[in-house]
Design an enzyme around this catalytic site. Structure first.
Site, PDB file in Angstrom:
ATOM      1  N   HIS A  23      -0.109  54.354   0.211  1.00  0.00           N
ATOM      2  CA  HIS A  23       0.419  54.383   1.580  1.00  0.00           C
ATOM      3  C   HIS A  23      -0.712  54.283   2.611  1.00  0.00           C
ATOM      4  CE1 HIS A  23       4.274  55.645  -0.147  1.00  0.00           C
ATOM      5  NE2 HIS A  23       3.562  56.482  -0.886  1.00  0.00           N
ATOM      6  N   SER A  50     -17.398  37.137  18.830  1.00  0.00           N
ATOM      7  CA  SER A  50     -16.509  37.081  19.984  1.00  0.00           C
ATOM      8  C   SER A  50     -17.130  36.233  21.089  1.00  0.00           C
ATOM      9  CB  SER A  50     -16.256  38.499  20.506  1.00  0.00           C
ATOM     10  OG  SER A  50     -15.652  38.474  21.784  1.00  0.00           O
ATOM     11  N   LYS A  80     -19.297  42.015  18.346  1.00  0.00           N
ATOM     12  CA  LYS A  80     -18.246  41.763  17.370  1.00  0.00           C
ATOM     13  C   LYS A  80     -18.701  40.885  16.200  1.00  0.00           C
ATOM     14  CE  LYS A  80     -14.557  42.792  17.489  1.00  0.00           C
ATOM     15  NZ  LYS A  80     -13.459  42.072  18.133  1.00  0.00           N
ATOM     16  N   GLU A 130      -8.731  36.491   7.657  1.00  0.00           N
ATOM     17  CA  GLU A 130      -7.500  36.473   8.444  1.00  0.00           C
ATOM     18  C   GLU A 130      -6.755  35.146   8.301  1.00  0.00           C
ATOM     19  OE1 GLU A 130      -8.867  39.596  11.965  1.00  0.00           O
ATOM     20  OE2 GLU A 130      -9.095  37.438  12.286  1.00  0.00           O
TER      21      GLU A 130
END
Length: 481
Positions: free
Chosen positions: A148, A268, A274, A281
């Site tokens: 979980h 970024s 970043k 992704e």
């Protein structure tokens, strides 16, 4: 354009709607191979002469050099045939004898799927190797396991990576099984009712490296379960990759378990600090598209009557895109994963976070004779009182409050709640003990060697048959007996 019984040309918009040329580039080379094999089959049974076959082969060679983009037609089959007729004249008109575009396209699709399955299987083997190499590299790396998405129990990174390997191994096995059903020739089934011309379907199937024929001529043209299975295979692979990518994304951010390789990350445009997991992704997103391709193909097929329907054409591009994206995704994921650096100290530090040894404490009570369900309640009570890990006297007192007497020393409790010792106690098949991890890795390394050999045999046989096919074409063109 083949419109023998029609008096008008196809409407311009209707042509745009129905043309498959945009996607037919994926099967252009396979259609040429099918033409070579089909004509050799016609020659074998006397439906074309050697001179006819030679002229057709020479025309096909010219078409092959031209490429699909220089041809005209509503689909690749018609475009190639039209050009062959233009070049070889009357001989070219004989190429389509005893054949329909229905069995022709089904054969091309199976050849495409066959090759992509083999390419994906090859990449899956390399990915399995990568997982096991990483498992050896980080063999003793302790980390938390999750259920979980909450800290659950301690485990080892090597144990985690063996689980990754096993998921991909099952995908590999699925691919081999799908290959066996894909690699059958529908050629010779014609439109669906076979043909009155005597053919040697097994001979042509063998020329193309198939393992046999789709026997029933209607099934040969009407079946598309091979396409659905191929899509499912690529989708299954993508689903596993997506889950792995999800964990990499989490591990690179929330948990700080890994350092992303620069060559598989982005920065970024505004935030200089970043380092984004863009590759992971995108693979995760492509898995969603893959599910869509599979669902679309199933929905198209679900209500189509036998035999052939033009709806089939809309399934073809789904196959091309899905399998190509799967192949690229596996290859890219493997390279990204190979370059990942795991932060062992961080992982070890968090291995005891979130009361991950609470289950071990319950198991200690079971060892002392307390029924597990009662020990579960006792440890749950300690958790509520924020007394995990407890001192030995606190544990004894808590157990006594439930009407049970036990004896536990501080030394015994400390040893039982040691993370490394906890992992070593799990000696069951598939557990986290070093001995079992080593056994699992060795067993899987052996299996990879066996699977490499299986794939090598498949590739070798197909290559040998295609080489023979082309040597037969050259023999006819050269006039040799």
């Amino acid at each position: 354009m083949i419109r023998s019984r029609l008096s008008k040309s196809l409407d311009e918009d209707a042509l745009k709607l129905t043309s498959s040329l945009e996607h037919d580039k994926y099967i252009f080379k396979y259609d040429i191979l099918v033409d070579y094999a089909h004509v050799l089959g016609l020659l074998k049974v006397g439906l074309v002469s050697r001179e006819d076959a030679k002229r057709i082969f020479e025309a096909l060679k010219e078409v092959e050099k031209l490429g699909l983009e220089k041809l005209i037609g509503e689909d690749v089959h018609e475009a190639i045939e039209s050009k062959v007729v233009e070049i070889a004249k009357e001989s070219g008109m004989k190429m389509h004898t005893a054949r329909s575009r229905n069995d022709e396209v089904a054969t091309c699709l199976r050849l495409f799927a066959r090759e992509k399955i083999i390419e994906i299987l090859s990449e899956l083997l390399e990915l399995r190797k990568t997982f096991l190499e990483k498992a050896r590299e980080y063999f003793d790396c302790i980390m938390p396991g999750f259920t979980h998405l909450q800290y659950a129990q301690p485990t080892k990174l090597s144990h985690y990576l063996i689980a990754y390997h096993d998921a991909i191994k099952r995908d590999f096995e699925r691919g081999l099984e799908v290959f066996g059903r894909v690699n059958k020739s529908p050629l010779g089934g014609a439109a669906f009712a076979s043909t009155p011309h005597k053919l040697d379907r097994e001979y042509v199937a063998d020329l193309l490296g198939f393992d046999g024929v789709v026997e029933n001529s209607m099934d040969a043209s009407a079946s598309r379960d091979f396409l659905i299975e191929s899509l499912f295979f690529s989708t299954s692979v993508m689903l596993d990759l997506s889950r792995f990518c999800e964990e990499i994304i989490l591990w690179a951010s929330e948990f700080n378990f890994v350092e992303l390789p620069d060559e598989f990350s982005s920065s970024s445009s505004i935030m200089p600090q970043k380092k984004n997991p863009d590759v992971a992704e995108i693979i995760r997103a492509k898995a969603g598209k893959s599910v869509g391709y599979l669902a679309s193909a199933c929905t198209i097929l679900k209500a189509l009557p036998y035999a052939y329907n033009r709806d089939f054409q809309e399934m073809n591009s789904l196959l091309y895109v899905s399998m190509n994206e799967c192949l690229l995704s596996v290859r890219t994921f493997r390279k990204m994963f190979s370059a990942l650096k795991f932060k062992e100290e961080v992982m070890r530090e968090k291995a005891s976070k979130g009361l991950t040894l609470a289950t071990d404490l319950a198991d200690l009570l079971v060892k002392k004779g307390v029924p597990f369900r009662l020990s579960h309640k006792i440890v749950g009570s300690l958790v509520k009182k924020n007394k995990i890990p407890p001192k030995a006297e606190e544990l004894v007192k808590e157990v006594e409050s439930f009407g049970v007497k036990i004896e536990v020393s501080e030394e015994e409790l400390k040893e039982w709640l040691d993370v490394e010792k906890s992992l070593e106690r799990r000696k069951n098949i598939g557990g986290t003990a070093k001995e079992e991890l080593e056994r699992m890795i060795k067993e899987r390394e052996r299996e990879i060697s066996e699977d490499e050999e299986k794939l090598k045999v498949l590739k070798s046989r197909i290559k040998e048959r295609i080489n023979f096919l082309m040597s037969e074409v050259e023999r006819v063109c050269s006039g040799r007996e």
